[in-house]
Design an enzyme around this catalytic site. Structure first.
Site, PDB file in Angstrom:
ATOM      1  N   GLY A  84     105.405 -66.212  59.720  1.00  0.00           N
ATOM      2  CA  GLY A  84     106.449 -65.847  60.677  1.00  0.00           C
ATOM      3  C   GLY A  84     105.811 -65.498  62.007  1.00  0.00           C
ATOM      4  O   GLY A  84     104.713 -65.967  62.334  1.00  0.00           O
ATOM      5  N   ALA A 114     101.446 -56.475  55.365  1.00  0.00           N
ATOM      6  CA  ALA A 114     102.849 -56.863  55.144  1.00  0.00           C
ATOM      7  C   ALA A 114     103.589 -55.740  54.410  1.00  0.00           C
ATOM      8  O   ALA A 114     104.223 -54.889  55.060  1.00  0.00           O
ATOM      9  CB  ALA A 114     102.900 -58.177  54.392  1.00  0.00           C
ATOM     10  N   ARG A 115     103.515 -55.725  53.104  1.00  0.00           N
ATOM     11  CA  ARG A 115     104.176 -54.704  52.301  1.00  0.00           C
ATOM     12  C   ARG A 115     103.357 -54.455  51.049  1.00  0.00           C
ATOM     13  O   ARG A 115     102.763 -55.390  50.501  1.00  0.00           O
ATOM     14  CB  ARG A 115     105.576 -55.151  51.862  1.00  0.00           C
ATOM     15  CG  ARG A 115     106.676 -54.945  52.886  1.00  0.00           C
ATOM     16  CD  ARG A 115     107.011 -53.470  53.087  1.00  0.00           C
ATOM     17  NE  ARG A 115     108.042 -53.274  54.088  1.00  0.00           N
ATOM     18  CZ  ARG A 115     107.823 -53.163  55.400  1.00  0.00           C
ATOM     19  NH1 ARG A 115     106.606 -53.227  55.883  1.00  0.00           N
ATOM     20  NH2 ARG A 115     108.839 -52.973  56.244  1.00  0.00           N
ATOM     21  N   GLU A 147     103.695 -46.512  48.143  1.00  0.00           N
ATOM     22  CA  GLU A 147     103.200 -45.612  49.195  1.00  0.00           C
ATOM     23  C   GLU A 147     104.248 -44.528  49.503  1.00  0.00           C
ATOM     24  O   GLU A 147     105.440 -44.762  49.320  1.00  0.00           O
ATOM     25  CB  GLU A 147     102.857 -46.425  50.467  1.00  0.00           C
ATOM     26  CG  GLU A 147     104.053 -47.089  51.120  1.00  0.00           C
ATOM     27  CD  GLU A 147     103.650 -47.995  52.288  1.00  0.00           C
ATOM     28  OE1 GLU A 147     102.791 -48.869  52.129  1.00  0.00           O
ATOM     29  OE2 GLU A 147     104.249 -47.806  53.367  1.00  0.00           O
ATOM     30  N   HIS A 182      99.770 -47.232  56.702  1.00  0.00           N
ATOM     31  CA  HIS A 182     100.921 -47.983  57.217  1.00  0.00           C
ATOM     32  C   HIS A 182     101.136 -47.738  58.723  1.00  0.00           C
ATOM     33  O   HIS A 182     102.196 -47.238  59.128  1.00  0.00           O
ATOM     34  CB  HIS A 182     102.199 -47.653  56.418  1.00  0.00           C
ATOM     35  CG  HIS A 182     103.252 -48.726  56.530  1.00  0.00           C
ATOM     36  ND1 HIS A 182     104.158 -48.998  55.550  1.00  0.00           N
ATOM     37  CD2 HIS A 182     103.541 -49.597  57.528  1.00  0.00           C
ATOM     38  CE1 HIS A 182     104.971 -49.977  55.931  1.00  0.00           C
ATOM     39  NE2 HIS A 182     104.605 -50.356  57.142  1.00  0.00           N
ATOM     40  N   ILE A 183     100.123 -48.096  59.506  1.00  0.00           N
ATOM     41  CA  ILE A 183     100.176 -47.821  60.950  1.00  0.00           C
ATOM     42  C   ILE A 183     100.034 -49.079  61.801  1.00  0.00           C
ATOM     43  O   ILE A 183      99.753 -48.987  62.997  1.00  0.00           O
ATOM     44  CB  ILE A 183      99.094 -46.787  61.374  1.00  0.00           C
ATOM     45  CG1 ILE A 183      97.690 -47.247  60.943  1.00  0.00           C
ATOM     46  CG2 ILE A 183      99.429 -45.405  60.820  1.00  0.00           C
ATOM     47  CD1 ILE A 183      96.561 -46.429  61.563  1.00  0.00           C
TER      48      ILE A 183
HETATM   49  C1  8YV Z   1     107.366 -49.540  60.318  1.00  0.00           C
HETATM   50  C2  8YV Z   1     106.910 -51.857  59.358  1.00  0.00           C
HETATM   51  O1  8YV Z   1     106.605 -48.587  60.962  1.00  0.00           O
HETATM   52  O2  8YV Z   1     108.340 -52.855  60.919  1.00  0.00           O
HETATM   53  C3  8YV Z   1     107.952 -52.823  59.762  1.00  0.00           C
HETATM   54  O3  8YV Z   1     108.406 -53.597  58.900  1.00  0.00           O
HETATM   55  O4  8YV Z   1     106.378 -51.958  58.301  1.00  0.00           O
HETATM   56  C4  8YV Z   1     106.479 -50.767  60.274  1.00  0.00           C
HETATM   57  O5  8YV Z   1     106.377 -51.287  61.566  1.00  0.00           O
HETATM   58  C5  8YV Z   1     107.828 -48.979  59.018  1.00  0.00           C
HETATM   59  O6  8YV Z   1     108.477 -49.900  58.236  1.00  0.00           O
HETATM   60  C6  8YV Z   1     108.762 -47.774  59.273  1.00  0.00           C
HETATM   61  O7  8YV Z   1     110.099 -48.112  59.422  1.00  0.00           O
END
Ligand code: 8YV
Length: 330
Positions: free
Chosen positions: A156, A239-240, A269, A287-288
Protein backbone atom coordinates in the site's frame (compact mmCIF):
# COMPACT_ATOMS: atom_id res chain seq x y z
CA UNK A 1 -31.28 22.51 19.34
CA UNK A 2 -29.17 20.53 21.81
CA UNK A 3 -25.57 20.16 20.76
CA UNK A 4 -24.46 16.72 19.65
CA UNK A 5 -22.26 14.80 22.06
CA UNK A 6 -18.99 13.11 21.16
CA UNK A 7 -16.50 11.00 23.10
CA UNK A 8 -12.74 11.49 22.75
CA UNK A 9 -11.72 8.06 24.02
CA UNK A 10 -8.02 8.71 24.76
CA UNK A 11 -5.94 11.75 25.66
CA UNK A 12 -5.06 13.79 22.60
CA UNK A 13 -3.69 17.26 21.76
CA UNK A 14 -5.74 19.81 23.80
CA UNK A 15 -5.98 22.04 20.70
CA UNK A 16 -7.74 19.23 18.84
CA UNK A 17 -10.18 18.69 21.73
CA UNK A 18 -10.87 22.46 21.64
CA UNK A 19 -11.61 22.25 17.91
CA UNK A 20 -14.18 19.57 18.67
CA UNK A 21 -15.66 21.64 21.52
CA UNK A 22 -16.46 24.39 19.00
CA UNK A 23 -18.96 21.97 17.43
CA UNK A 24 -19.96 19.44 20.06
CA UNK A 25 -20.36 18.70 23.75
CA UNK A 26 -17.14 16.79 24.28
CA UNK A 27 -16.58 14.07 26.87
CA UNK A 28 -12.81 13.60 26.87
CA UNK A 29 -10.31 11.49 28.76
CA UNK A 30 -7.33 13.69 29.72
CA UNK A 31 -6.26 11.09 32.35
CA UNK A 32 -5.84 8.75 29.37
CA UNK A 33 -7.34 5.72 31.11
CA UNK A 34 -7.96 2.72 28.87
CA UNK A 35 -11.66 1.87 28.98
CA UNK A 36 -12.88 -1.66 29.45
CA UNK A 37 -15.61 -2.63 27.02
CA UNK A 38 -18.27 -1.90 29.71
CA UNK A 39 -16.72 1.51 30.43
CA UNK A 40 -16.53 2.32 26.71
CA UNK A 41 -20.20 1.41 26.29
CA UNK A 42 -21.06 3.51 29.36
CA UNK A 43 -19.12 6.54 28.11
CA UNK A 44 -20.66 6.22 24.62
CA UNK A 45 -24.25 6.50 25.87
CA UNK A 46 -25.94 9.42 24.11
CA UNK A 47 -22.87 10.07 21.91
CA UNK A 48 -23.31 10.65 18.18
CA UNK A 49 -19.59 10.32 17.50
CA UNK A 50 -16.41 8.82 18.89
CA UNK A 51 -12.79 9.81 18.37
CA UNK A 52 -10.96 6.51 18.83
CA UNK A 53 -7.49 5.02 18.66
CA UNK A 54 -6.31 1.45 18.19
CA UNK A 55 -7.10 0.72 21.84
CA UNK A 56 -10.89 1.01 21.46
CA UNK A 57 -12.62 -1.95 19.85
CA UNK A 58 -15.83 -0.99 18.08
CA UNK A 59 -17.68 -4.25 17.51
CA UNK A 60 -21.27 -5.48 17.15
CA UNK A 61 -21.77 -5.57 20.93
CA UNK A 62 -20.63 -1.95 21.39
CA UNK A 63 -22.70 -0.80 18.41
CA UNK A 64 -25.83 -2.60 19.64
CA UNK A 65 -25.43 -0.98 23.07
CA UNK A 66 -24.91 2.52 21.62
CA UNK A 67 -27.75 3.11 19.15
CA UNK A 68 -27.15 6.88 18.93
CA UNK A 69 -23.64 6.38 17.58
CA UNK A 70 -23.31 7.54 13.96
CA UNK A 71 -19.58 8.07 13.38
CA UNK A 72 -16.38 6.45 14.69
CA UNK A 73 -13.23 8.35 13.71
CA UNK A 74 -10.03 6.38 14.26
CA UNK A 75 -6.77 8.25 14.82
CA UNK A 76 -4.87 5.56 12.90
CA UNK A 77 -4.63 4.34 9.35
CA UNK A 78 -5.10 0.73 10.47
CA UNK A 79 -8.62 -0.09 11.62
CA UNK A 80 -8.55 -3.70 12.72
CA UNK A 81 -10.08 -2.40 15.97
CA UNK A 82 -13.28 -1.72 13.98
CA UNK A 83 -15.66 -4.47 12.93
CA UNK A 84 -16.55 -2.88 9.59
CA UNK A 85 -19.37 -5.31 8.64
CA UNK A 86 -20.94 -4.55 12.05
CA UNK A 87 -20.55 -0.79 11.41
CA UNK A 88 -22.20 -1.26 8.02
CA UNK A 89 -25.09 -3.18 9.57
CA UNK A 90 -25.54 -0.49 12.23
CA UNK A 91 -25.30 2.34 9.66
CA UNK A 92 -22.25 3.79 11.44
CA UNK A 93 -19.67 5.64 9.37
CA UNK A 94 -16.08 4.63 10.16
CA UNK A 95 -13.11 6.81 9.20
CA UNK A 96 -9.31 6.46 9.45
CA UNK A 97 -6.21 8.63 8.86
CA UNK A 98 -4.41 7.53 5.68
CA UNK A 99 -1.69 9.52 3.86
CA UNK A 100 -0.71 11.86 6.70
CA UNK A 101 1.48 9.19 8.32
CA UNK A 102 2.85 7.45 5.23
CA UNK A 103 6.28 9.08 4.99
CA UNK A 104 6.86 9.18 8.76
CA UNK A 105 6.02 5.50 9.11
CA UNK A 106 8.18 4.63 6.10
CA UNK A 107 11.10 6.56 7.68
CA UNK A 108 10.73 4.55 10.86
CA UNK A 109 10.36 1.22 9.06
CA UNK A 110 13.53 1.95 7.14
CA UNK A 111 15.32 3.00 10.33
CA UNK A 112 14.29 -0.21 12.08
CA UNK A 113 15.42 -2.31 9.14
CA UNK A 114 18.80 -0.58 9.21
CA UNK A 115 19.03 -0.98 12.99
CA UNK A 116 18.43 -4.74 12.65
CA UNK A 117 20.85 -5.19 9.75
CA UNK A 118 23.63 -3.21 11.46
CA UNK A 119 22.92 -4.60 14.95
CA UNK A 120 22.48 -1.18 16.51
CA UNK A 121 20.41 -2.14 19.57
CA UNK A 122 22.40 -5.28 20.28
CA UNK A 123 25.74 -3.43 20.11
CA UNK A 124 24.45 -0.51 22.16
CA UNK A 125 23.36 -2.89 24.93
CA UNK A 126 26.85 -4.46 24.84
CA UNK A 127 28.45 -1.01 25.19
CA UNK A 128 26.15 0.00 28.05
CA UNK A 129 26.94 -3.24 29.89
CA UNK A 130 30.60 -2.11 29.89
CA UNK A 131 31.71 -5.07 27.78
CA UNK A 132 33.51 -3.04 25.07
CA UNK A 133 37.20 -3.32 25.87
CA UNK A 134 38.85 -3.71 22.45
CA UNK A 135 38.26 -3.57 18.69
CA UNK A 136 37.97 -6.82 16.81
CA UNK A 137 37.56 -7.52 13.11
CA UNK A 138 34.23 -9.27 13.42
CA UNK A 139 32.68 -7.35 16.30
CA UNK A 140 28.96 -6.85 15.50
CA UNK A 141 29.42 -7.42 11.80
CA UNK A 142 26.02 -7.20 10.16
CA UNK A 143 24.76 -7.05 6.60
CA UNK A 144 24.63 -4.25 4.05
CA UNK A 145 21.56 -2.26 3.16
CA UNK A 146 22.87 -0.71 -0.05
CA UNK A 147 22.70 -3.09 -2.97
CA UNK A 148 20.78 -5.71 -0.95
CA UNK A 149 17.35 -7.15 -1.78
CA UNK A 150 14.54 -5.35 -0.01
CA UNK A 151 11.45 -7.56 0.15
CA UNK A 152 8.15 -5.90 1.03
CA UNK A 153 5.07 -7.85 2.07
CA UNK A 154 2.03 -5.61 1.49
CA UNK A 155 2.36 -2.78 -0.99
CA UNK A 156 0.00 0.00 0.00
CA UNK A 157 1.08 3.58 0.52
CA UNK A 158 3.61 2.81 3.26
CA UNK A 159 5.07 -0.15 1.37
CA UNK A 160 5.53 2.03 -1.71
CA UNK A 161 7.19 4.77 0.36
CA UNK A 162 9.63 2.21 1.81
CA UNK A 163 10.28 0.81 -1.68
CA UNK A 164 11.17 4.30 -2.96
CA UNK A 165 13.63 4.81 -0.12
CA UNK A 166 15.29 1.49 -0.85
CA UNK A 167 15.42 1.77 -4.64
CA UNK A 168 16.24 5.46 -5.02
CA UNK A 169 18.17 6.18 -1.84
CA UNK A 170 20.10 2.97 -1.25
CA UNK A 171 20.31 1.25 -4.64
CA UNK A 172 18.43 -1.77 -3.32
CA UNK A 173 16.79 -4.37 -5.52
CA UNK A 174 13.13 -4.19 -4.45
CA UNK A 175 10.69 -7.07 -4.70
CA UNK A 176 7.20 -7.21 -3.21
CA UNK A 177 4.25 -9.47 -2.71
CA UNK A 178 0.70 -8.24 -2.38
CA UNK A 179 -2.71 -9.68 -3.23
CA UNK A 180 -3.20 -6.97 -5.82
CA UNK A 181 -0.32 -6.14 -8.11
CA UNK A 182 0.58 -2.50 -8.77
CA UNK A 183 0.11 -1.12 -12.28
CA UNK A 184 3.31 -1.29 -14.37
CA UNK A 185 3.88 2.48 -14.10
CA UNK A 186 3.47 2.37 -10.30
CA UNK A 187 5.96 -0.50 -10.12
CA UNK A 188 8.38 1.54 -12.20
CA UNK A 189 7.85 4.66 -10.04
CA UNK A 190 8.80 2.81 -6.85
CA UNK A 191 11.34 0.52 -8.53
CA UNK A 192 9.70 -2.72 -7.38
CA UNK A 193 8.92 -6.09 -8.95
CA UNK A 194 6.04 -8.40 -7.91
CA UNK A 195 6.96 -11.96 -6.89
CA UNK A 196 5.03 -14.77 -5.21
CA UNK A 197 5.28 -15.06 -1.43
CA UNK A 198 7.68 -18.02 -1.42
CA UNK A 199 10.06 -16.19 -3.77
CA UNK A 200 9.80 -13.06 -1.66
CA UNK A 201 10.81 -14.97 1.47
CA UNK A 202 13.61 -16.89 -0.26
CA UNK A 203 15.18 -13.87 -1.97
CA UNK A 204 14.83 -11.33 0.87
CA UNK A 205 17.94 -9.88 2.46
CA UNK A 206 15.66 -7.55 4.38
CA UNK A 207 11.97 -8.40 4.66
CA UNK A 208 9.63 -5.58 5.73
CA UNK A 209 5.98 -6.20 6.67
CA UNK A 210 3.49 -3.46 5.87
CA UNK A 211 0.24 -5.31 5.28
CA UNK A 212 -3.03 -4.74 7.18
CA UNK A 213 -3.99 -7.18 9.92
CA UNK A 214 -7.01 -9.40 9.29
CA UNK A 215 -7.95 -13.03 9.73
CA UNK A 216 -6.22 -13.63 6.39
CA UNK A 217 -2.90 -12.13 7.53
CA UNK A 218 -2.89 -13.70 11.02
CA UNK A 219 0.54 -15.37 11.48
CA UNK A 220 1.38 -14.74 7.82
CA UNK A 221 4.95 -15.12 9.06
CA UNK A 222 5.33 -18.24 11.20
CA UNK A 223 7.83 -21.09 11.49
CA UNK A 224 7.21 -22.35 7.95
CA UNK A 225 7.76 -18.92 6.38
CA UNK A 226 10.82 -18.18 8.53
CA UNK A 227 12.28 -21.50 7.38
CA UNK A 228 12.22 -20.25 3.78
CA UNK A 229 14.35 -17.19 4.61
CA UNK A 230 18.13 -16.89 4.25
CA UNK A 231 20.17 -17.28 7.46
CA UNK A 232 21.57 -13.76 6.95
CA UNK A 233 18.18 -12.11 6.41
CA UNK A 234 16.40 -9.61 8.65
CA UNK A 235 12.68 -9.18 9.33
CA UNK A 236 11.03 -5.84 10.20
CA UNK A 237 7.39 -5.41 11.24
CA UNK A 238 5.79 -1.94 11.33
CA UNK A 239 2.31 -3.20 10.43
CA UNK A 240 0.42 -5.00 13.20
CA UNK A 241 1.10 -7.53 15.87
CA UNK A 242 -0.45 -10.89 15.04
CA UNK A 243 0.94 -10.88 11.50
CA UNK A 244 4.06 -12.52 12.93
CA UNK A 245 3.99 -15.56 15.19
CA UNK A 246 6.18 -13.97 17.88
CA UNK A 247 7.08 -17.28 19.58
CA UNK A 248 8.22 -18.78 16.26
CA UNK A 249 10.21 -15.64 15.48
CA UNK A 250 11.93 -15.67 18.88
CA UNK A 251 12.95 -19.30 18.27
CA UNK A 252 14.29 -18.52 14.78
CA UNK A 253 16.29 -15.57 16.15
CA UNK A 254 17.71 -17.54 19.05
CA UNK A 255 18.79 -20.38 16.73
CA UNK A 256 20.13 -17.78 14.23
CA UNK A 257 17.94 -19.21 11.48
CA UNK A 258 17.55 -15.57 10.48
CA UNK A 259 20.09 -12.92 11.48
CA UNK A 260 17.95 -10.27 13.17
CA UNK A 261 14.55 -8.66 13.47
CA UNK A 262 13.06 -5.29 14.32
CA UNK A 263 9.54 -5.06 15.69
CA UNK A 264 7.37 -2.03 16.44
CA UNK A 265 4.18 -4.06 16.90
CA UNK A 266 3.34 -7.19 18.89
CA UNK A 267 0.52 -9.68 19.24
CA UNK A 268 -1.32 -8.70 22.44
CA UNK A 269 0.63 -5.42 22.85
CA UNK A 270 1.49 -3.68 25.10
CA UNK A 271 2.43 -7.15 26.33
CA UNK A 272 5.51 -8.45 24.53
CA UNK A 273 6.17 -12.17 24.17
CA UNK A 274 8.69 -12.92 26.95
CA UNK A 275 10.95 -14.90 24.59
CA UNK A 276 11.47 -11.78 22.44
CA UNK A 277 12.73 -9.90 25.50
CA UNK A 278 15.55 -12.37 26.02
CA UNK A 279 16.89 -12.82 22.47
CA UNK A 280 19.69 -10.35 21.71
CA UNK A 281 19.27 -9.97 17.94
CA UNK A 282 15.96 -8.13 17.90
CA UNK A 283 15.24 -4.39 18.07
CA UNK A 284 12.02 -3.67 19.98
CA UNK A 285 10.09 -0.38 19.95
CA UNK A 286 6.68 0.41 21.52
CA UNK A 287 4.45 1.01 18.46
CA UNK A 288 5.90 4.43 17.60
CA UNK A 289 6.35 4.30 13.83
CA UNK A 290 3.98 7.25 13.30
CA UNK A 291 5.23 9.11 16.37
CA UNK A 292 6.58 12.46 15.28
CA UNK A 293 4.94 15.55 16.73
CA UNK A 294 3.90 16.82 13.31
CA UNK A 295 2.47 13.51 12.15
CA UNK A 296 0.58 12.73 15.34
CA UNK A 297 -0.91 16.23 15.16
CA UNK A 298 -1.88 15.69 11.50
CA UNK A 299 -3.49 12.36 12.40
CA UNK A 300 -5.46 13.93 15.26
CA UNK A 301 -6.57 16.82 13.06
CA UNK A 302 -7.68 14.48 10.30
CA UNK A 303 -9.66 12.32 12.74
CA UNK A 304 -11.30 15.51 14.06
CA UNK A 305 -11.99 16.72 10.49
CA UNK A 306 -13.74 13.42 9.80
CA UNK A 307 -15.86 13.64 12.94
CA UNK A 308 -16.82 17.28 12.38
CA UNK A 309 -17.68 16.83 8.69
CA UNK A 310 -19.65 13.64 9.21
CA UNK A 311 -21.75 15.04 12.05
CA UNK A 312 -22.35 18.52 10.63
CA UNK A 313 -23.66 17.64 7.19
CA UNK A 314 -20.30 17.67 5.41
CA UNK A 315 -18.34 14.95 3.66
CA UNK A 316 -15.81 13.09 5.78
CA UNK A 317 -12.42 13.40 4.01
CA UNK A 318 -11.20 9.84 4.64
CA UNK A 319 -14.10 7.44 5.15
CA UNK A 320 -13.65 3.66 5.27
CA UNK A 321 -17.21 2.49 4.55
CA UNK A 322 -19.04 5.50 3.01
CA UNK A 323 -19.65 3.67 -0.30
CA UNK A 324 -21.00 0.60 1.48
CA UNK A 325 -23.33 2.74 3.63
CA UNK A 326 -24.57 4.64 0.57
CA UNK A 327 -25.34 1.35 -1.21
CA UNK A 328 -27.28 0.13 1.80
CA UNK A 329 -29.28 3.36 1.98
CA UNK A 330 -30.12 3.31 -1.75
C1 8YV B 1 -1.25 4.62 15.62
C2 8YV B 1 -0.94 2.96 13.71
O1 8YV B 1 -0.39 5.37 16.40
O2 8YV B 1 -2.03 4.38 12.21
C3 8YV B 1 -1.87 3.24 12.60
O3 8YV B 1 -2.47 2.28 12.07
O4 8YV B 1 -0.62 1.84 13.96
C4 8YV B 1 -0.36 4.06 14.52
O5 8YV B 1 0.00 5.10 13.67
C5 8YV B 1 -1.96 3.65 16.49
O6 8YV B 1 -2.73 2.76 15.79
C6 8YV B 1 -2.85 4.41 17.50
O7 8YV B 1 -4.12 4.69 17.04
Amino acid sequence: MARQQVLVARAVFPEVVERLRAHFDVDDNPQDSIFTKAELIGRLQGKAGAFTTGSERIDAEVLAACPQLRVVANMAVGYNNFDIPACNAAGVLATNTPDVLTETTADFGFALMMAAARRMAESEHFLRRGEWNRWSFDMFTGSDIHGATLAILGMGRIGQAIARRGALGFGMKVIYHNRSRLAAEQEAAVGARWVDKATLLAEADHLVLVLPYSAASHHAIGAAELALMKPGATLTNVARGGIVDDAALARALRERRIAAAALDVFEGEPQVHPDLLTVPNVVLTPHIASATVATRRAMADLAADNLIAALTGGVAPTPINAAELATRRA
